[in-house]
Design a protein around this motif. Structure first.
Motif, PDB file in Angstrom:
ATOM      1  N   CYS A 375     -16.865 -59.449   7.810  1.00  0.00           N
ATOM      2  CA  CYS A 375     -15.406 -59.204   7.800  1.00  0.00           C
ATOM      3  C   CYS A 375     -15.042 -58.798   6.331  1.00  0.00           C
ATOM      4  CB  CYS A 375     -14.616 -60.163   8.467  1.00  0.00           C
ATOM      5  SG  CYS A 375     -15.113 -60.555  10.120  1.00  0.00           S
ATOM      6  N   LYS A 376     -14.294 -57.758   6.116  1.00  0.00           N
ATOM      7  CA  LYS A 376     -13.992 -57.372   4.922  1.00  0.00           C
ATOM      8  C   LYS A 376     -12.622 -58.258   4.291  1.00  0.00           C
ATOM      9  CE  LYS A 376     -15.226 -52.629   5.027  1.00  0.00           C
ATOM     10  NZ  LYS A 376     -14.689 -51.118   4.817  1.00  0.00           N
ATOM     11  N   VAL A 377     -11.731 -58.462   5.550  1.00  0.00           N
ATOM     12  CA  VAL A 377     -10.616 -59.447   5.528  1.00  0.00           C
ATOM     13  C   VAL A 377     -11.112 -60.893   5.643  1.00  0.00           C
ATOM     14  CG1 VAL A 377      -8.317 -59.878   6.175  1.00  0.00           C
ATOM     15  CG2 VAL A 377      -9.012 -57.625   5.913  1.00  0.00           C
ATOM     16  N   SER A 378     -11.067 -61.776   5.001  1.00  0.00           N
ATOM     17  CA  SER A 378     -11.520 -63.371   5.088  1.00  0.00           C
ATOM     18  C   SER A 378     -10.399 -64.173   5.177  1.00  0.00           C
ATOM     19  CB  SER A 378     -12.374 -63.518   3.934  1.00  0.00           C
ATOM     20  OG  SER A 378     -12.690 -65.245   4.073  1.00  0.00           O
ATOM     21  N   LEU A 379     -10.515 -65.108   6.020  1.00  0.00           N
ATOM     22  CA  LEU A 379      -9.223 -66.411   6.403  1.00  0.00           C
ATOM     23  C   LEU A 379      -9.574 -67.236   5.104  1.00  0.00           C
ATOM     24  CD1 LEU A 379      -9.933 -66.772  10.133  1.00  0.00           C
ATOM     25  CD2 LEU A 379      -8.011 -65.655   9.128  1.00  0.00           C
ATOM     26  N   TYR A 380     -10.541 -66.986   4.326  1.00  0.00           N
ATOM     27  CA  TYR A 380     -10.610 -67.869   3.100  1.00  0.00           C
ATOM     28  C   TYR A 380     -10.016 -67.458   2.012  1.00  0.00           C
ATOM     29  CZ  TYR A 380     -13.931 -70.116   6.475  1.00  0.00           C
ATOM     30  OH  TYR A 380     -14.598 -70.569   7.573  1.00  0.00           O
ATOM     31  N   SER A 381      -9.637 -68.350   1.000  1.00  0.00           N
ATOM     32  CA  SER A 381      -9.480 -67.850  -0.428  1.00  0.00           C
ATOM     33  C   SER A 381     -10.731 -67.480  -1.131  1.00  0.00           C
ATOM     34  CB  SER A 381      -8.894 -69.130  -1.180  1.00  0.00           C
ATOM     35  OG  SER A 381      -9.697 -70.275  -1.398  1.00  0.00           O
ATOM     36  N   GLU A 382     -10.277 -66.858  -2.080  1.00  0.00           N
ATOM     37  CA  GLU A 382     -11.478 -66.327  -3.022  1.00  0.00           C
ATOM     38  C   GLU A 382     -12.466 -67.453  -3.635  1.00  0.00           C
ATOM     39  OE1 GLU A 382     -14.002 -63.318  -4.411  1.00  0.00           O
ATOM     40  OE2 GLU A 382     -12.084 -63.057  -3.238  1.00  0.00           O
ATOM     41  N   ARG A 383     -11.630 -68.450  -3.818  1.00  0.00           N
ATOM     42  CA  ARG A 383     -12.392 -69.606  -4.245  1.00  0.00           C
ATOM     43  C   ARG A 383     -13.561 -70.054  -3.530  1.00  0.00           C
ATOM     44  NH1 ARG A 383     -10.535 -75.608  -5.333  1.00  0.00           N
ATOM     45  NH2 ARG A 383     -12.153 -76.374  -6.404  1.00  0.00           N
ATOM     46  N   THR A 384     -12.827 -70.151  -2.158  1.00  0.00           N
ATOM     47  CA  THR A 384     -13.862 -70.773  -1.230  1.00  0.00           C
ATOM     48  C   THR A 384     -15.042 -69.848  -0.600  1.00  0.00           C
ATOM     49  OG1 THR A 384     -11.689 -71.891  -0.285  1.00  0.00           O
ATOM     50  CG2 THR A 384     -13.552 -71.849   1.152  1.00  0.00           C
ATOM     51  N   ARG A 385     -14.644 -68.654  -0.618  1.00  0.00           N
ATOM     52  CA  ARG A 385     -15.468 -67.668  -0.128  1.00  0.00           C
ATOM     53  C   ARG A 385     -16.452 -67.614  -1.282  1.00  0.00           C
ATOM     54  NH1 ARG A 385     -14.521 -62.623   2.553  1.00  0.00           N
ATOM     55  NH2 ARG A 385     -16.404 -61.129   2.169  1.00  0.00           N
ATOM     56  N   SER A 386     -16.385 -67.651  -2.562  1.00  0.00           N
ATOM     57  CA  SER A 386     -17.339 -67.740  -3.560  1.00  0.00           C
ATOM     58  C   SER A 386     -18.074 -69.091  -3.455  1.00  0.00           C
ATOM     59  CB  SER A 386     -16.577 -67.558  -4.771  1.00  0.00           C
ATOM     60  OG  SER A 386     -17.578 -67.636  -6.029  1.00  0.00           O
ATOM     61  N   ARG A 387     -17.339 -70.150  -3.283  1.00  0.00           N
ATOM     62  CA  ARG A 387     -18.362 -71.451  -3.025  1.00  0.00           C
ATOM     63  C   ARG A 387     -19.364 -71.287  -1.851  1.00  0.00           C
ATOM     64  NH1 ARG A 387     -20.929 -74.526  -4.659  1.00  0.00           N
ATOM     65  NH2 ARG A 387     -20.670 -76.688  -4.759  1.00  0.00           N
ATOM     66  N   LEU A 388     -18.772 -70.765  -0.750  1.00  0.00           N
ATOM     67  CA  LEU A 388     -19.570 -70.755   0.511  1.00  0.00           C
ATOM     68  C   LEU A 388     -20.832 -69.653   0.103  1.00  0.00           C
ATOM     69  CD1 LEU A 388     -17.193 -70.915   3.374  1.00  0.00           C
ATOM     70  CD2 LEU A 388     -18.673 -72.735   2.359  1.00  0.00           C
ATOM     71  N   GLU A 389     -20.377 -68.582  -0.588  1.00  0.00           N
ATOM     72  CA  GLU A 389     -21.763 -67.717  -0.980  1.00  0.00           C
ATOM     73  C   GLU A 389     -22.659 -68.339  -1.869  1.00  0.00           C
ATOM     74  OE1 GLU A 389     -19.572 -64.334  -2.552  1.00  0.00           O
ATOM     75  OE2 GLU A 389     -19.077 -63.413  -0.607  1.00  0.00           O
ATOM     76  N   GLU A 390     -22.167 -69.332  -2.720  1.00  0.00           N
ATOM     77  CA  GLU A 390     -22.996 -69.973  -3.851  1.00  0.00           C
ATOM     78  C   GLU A 390     -23.870 -70.977  -2.922  1.00  0.00           C
ATOM     79  OE1 GLU A 390     -22.448 -73.015  -7.407  1.00  0.00           O
ATOM     80  OE2 GLU A 390     -20.835 -71.846  -6.749  1.00  0.00           O
ATOM     81  N   LEU A 391     -23.401 -71.396  -1.990  1.00  0.00           N
ATOM     82  CA  LEU A 391     -24.101 -72.543  -1.179  1.00  0.00           C
ATOM     83  C   LEU A 391     -25.147 -71.932  -0.480  1.00  0.00           C
ATOM     84  CD1 LEU A 391     -24.392 -75.378  -0.041  1.00  0.00           C
ATOM     85  CD2 LEU A 391     -22.352 -74.984   1.432  1.00  0.00           C
ATOM     86  N   TRP A 392     -24.657 -70.658   0.202  1.00  0.00           N
ATOM     87  CA  TRP A 392     -25.831 -69.871   1.063  1.00  0.00           C
ATOM     88  C   TRP A 392     -26.886 -69.503   0.348  1.00  0.00           C
ATOM     89  CZ3 TRP A 392     -26.378 -68.781   6.078  1.00  0.00           C
ATOM     90  CH2 TRP A 392     -27.232 -67.649   6.429  1.00  0.00           C
TER      91      TRP A 392
END
Length: 621
Positions: A375-392
């Motif tokens: 999805c281009k539009v996320s329900l998460y904030s940019e900080r959360t999205r970045s943290r989950l990407e880092e975790l992945w």
């Protein structure tokens, strides 16, 4: 009640006929005769006004405590006798204040609680003997906080039994409201009515019950602190008995009470107590509880702090947060607050008998990660999205990449990581803290995942840099990752110390104290001087009665003007032992000034400080 109860003597008196008869009954050798006499005596006891009743009840209490499974007294009517004695004490004030009768309701409730602690059939007998209503009167504070403590104990045991829980249904609202009130106010109550008073102002029967007539002012204070903690813990356990059955959740889930729960610690001596975090965990297993907690940022912050601390109840906080994330209704309300915290714990291994807890956390966090990528539009904030990407990248893609690497490639990555680490250390000692953070971050990116010890050092070093930069959240995050890698059996001492300092910067004294205690365990008997001072500070800040004492001072300042007490006098009032502080002279003074400069984020680090214990680690791995 305090001003109207007389001082009662506890001196030994000669046994009268009735008292002697009772103890003679206990020595009766013919079982049928003994049982008949005991039964008759228990029936007559509430009807007589005998000044030796206290001695008899004290003896019955000792029997109940030592032999709680013995069916003799429960089968002969002891519950009905105790219920009548409590009712008499609550309703007949003139009788209560005669002789030593003020002790009777306390011992009577204690006897009920001692017999109902394990046996369901005893609890049934107690309910049939109508003990609930008299105990509820004590719970409402009809006499004092001392009787509330034993009434809570008895009612909690009755509520914990499936066979007798329904017996409380008729009084459910009264019990819950009283328990909530006690949990929220008991510390202030005990401080105002006992701990904060001079010895001559304290009720003598309270002092005698606390110390059994032995010990002085300091012992009274320690016991009062223990009993106040029990008051809070038992009231929370009673609420837990209703919450786990999803009863009266609307009452329990009031916003103010949920916020109060965050500060209900439960004490260090009772890690099995539900405490505030434990009740929050119970509520998180209910739909109404999750929805109520998800809307309170203060409660979420408290759960996050405990989940990344050395508290015995860390597993409770982690479980609560995961329950909130697994519920689709609350997940998107809390994800931005919770995800960055739980992401620091994905390499946590075992905790409280639960294995591979980090993998469970990772699965919960990455449950809908595919939606983020698609999805281009996320329900998460940019900080959360970045943290989950880092975790992945850390736990999925990087593992797969390293599996395909040759031995030569892995060695090259290790060597490059080592070079970057040395450059980071060089920048640190040159006072270039921001540059050191960048170098340590690059070293972590190249360091192979199997090099756990090296990664511990890098995370811990970066945490030290964040401390100097006054970035407490970054320091807590990195120190937590280092501690997850090191494991609970042998935690990394420097990371504990750094996280303790970071929590102190945030103003979280209890979490800071727990990390400081864990750090002291790693040091053994040799505790550095600056740690002793820091520990003393956190002990004073997180003292059980710290808030109550502050309110007491504020109230008296308004009434009588400014009240000034010396530090020594305040410590005496607290009744706790403390570490004797050495004066700042010579070498210790210089070390202290240098520590202060580092904690304030000064750029220049002197040669002496470089060699001190709490500088970064160069080659520990």
């Amino acid at each position: 009640m305090k001003s109207r109860i007389p001082e009662i003597s506890t001196s030994k008196t000669t046994h009268n006929l009735n008292c002697s008869c009772f103890f003679c009954i206990l020595s009766e050798t013919v079982p049928s005769v003994r049982r008949a006499k005991i039964s008759n005596y228990l029936k007559q006891m509430p009807l007589r006004d005998d000044q030796e009743h206290v001695l008899i009840l004290s003896g019955l209490w000792k029997i109940a405590m030592t032999k709680p499974n013995d069916p003799e007294f429960p089968s002969l009517g002891i519950f009905a006798c105790m219920a009548k004695l409590i009712s008499k004490g609550v309703t007949n004030r003139s009788w209560l204040l005669r002789h030593q009768n003020i002790y009777i309701p306390y011992y009577a409730a204690h006897i009920i609680g001692s017999y109902t602690i394990k046996k369901a059939k005893f609890a049934k007998k107690a309910v049939k003997s109508l003990v609930v209503q008299p105990l509820l009167e004590l719970l409402k504070g009809k006499i004092s906080w001392v009787e509330q403590r034993v009434a809570l104990r008895a009612l909690a045991h009755i509520a914990s039994q499936e066979a007798t829980f329904e017996a409380l249904k008729a009084h459910e609202v009264e019990i819950i409201e009283a328990a909530m009130n006690i949990a929220s106010t008991c510390l202030n109550k005990v401080y105002d009515d006992f701990v904060g008073l001079k010895k001559s102002e304290r009720l003598k029967y309270h002092r005698n019950l606390l110390t059994r007539g032995l010990g002085g002012f300091e012992l009274e204070n320690r016991k009062a602190e223990e009993w106040a903690s029990q008051l809070q813990c038992r009231s929370l356990y009673l609420l837990h008995c209703f919450a786990c059955r999803e009863r009266s959740l609307r009452l329990i889930c009031k916003k103010k009470f949920l916020k109060d729960l965050c500060g209900m610690w439960g004490g260090l001596k009772n890690p099995s107590s539900p405490c505030g975090i434990g009740l929050l965990k119970t509520l998180c297993h209910t739909q109404m509880g999750r929805e109520s907690i998800a809307g309170l940022q203060e409660v979420l912050e408290s759960l996050c702090n405990v989940s990344r601390s050395s508290d015995e109840r860390q597993h409770m906080a982690i479980e609560s947060l995961m329950q909130l994330l697994m519920d689709p209704v609350t997940r998107y309300k809390v994800i931005d607050k919770v995800a960055p915290v739980l992401a620091d714990l994905v390499e946590l291994r075992d905790i409280k008998g639960k294995h591979k807890i980090g993998k469970t956390i990772m699965k919960v966090l990455l449950h809908d990660y595919h939606k983020i990528k698609l999805c281009k539009v996320s329900l998460y904030s940019e900080r959360t999205r970045s943290r989950l990407e880092e975790l992945w990248d850390l736990k999925v893609e990087r593992i797969n990449r390293e599996k395909l690497m040759s031995v030569q490639e892995m060695r090259e990555k290790e060597a490059l990581s080592c070079v970057l680490k040395k450059e980071g250390s060089k920048s640190f000692f040159a006072g270039e803290i921001e540059k050191a953070v960048v170098k340590y971050s690059e070293a972590l990116n190249f360091c192979p995942l199997k090099q756990r010890k090296e990664r511990i050092v890098l995370h811990s070093n970066r945490a030290q840099c964040y401390l100097l930069l006054q970035h407490s959240e970054g320091a807590i995050s990195d120190a937590t990752r280092a501690l997850c890698l090191s494991g609970a059996a042998r935690p990394h001492g420097k990371s504990l110390w750094r996280r303790s300092q970071a929590y102190d910067m945030e103003g979280f004294a209890k979490e800071s104290l727990m990390d400081c205690l864990a750090f002291i365990d790693t040091k053994g008997l040799k505790i550095p001087y600056y740690v002793a001072r820091f520990f003393n500070k956190q002990i004073n800040s997180s003292w059980l009665f710290a808030s109550a004492q502050s309110k007491w001072y504020s109230k008296h300042e308004e009434m009588n003007g400014f009240v000034s007490l010396s530090q020594k006098a305040m410590r005496k009032m607290k009744g706790m032992s403390y570490i004797v502080e050495e004066p700042f002279t010579g070498r210790r003074a210089r070390e202290r000034r240098k520590c202060v400069r580092m904690s304030q984020g000064r750029k220049l680090v002197s040669a002496n400080v470089r060699r001190s214990w709490h500088c970064i680690e160069k080659d520990e791995a």
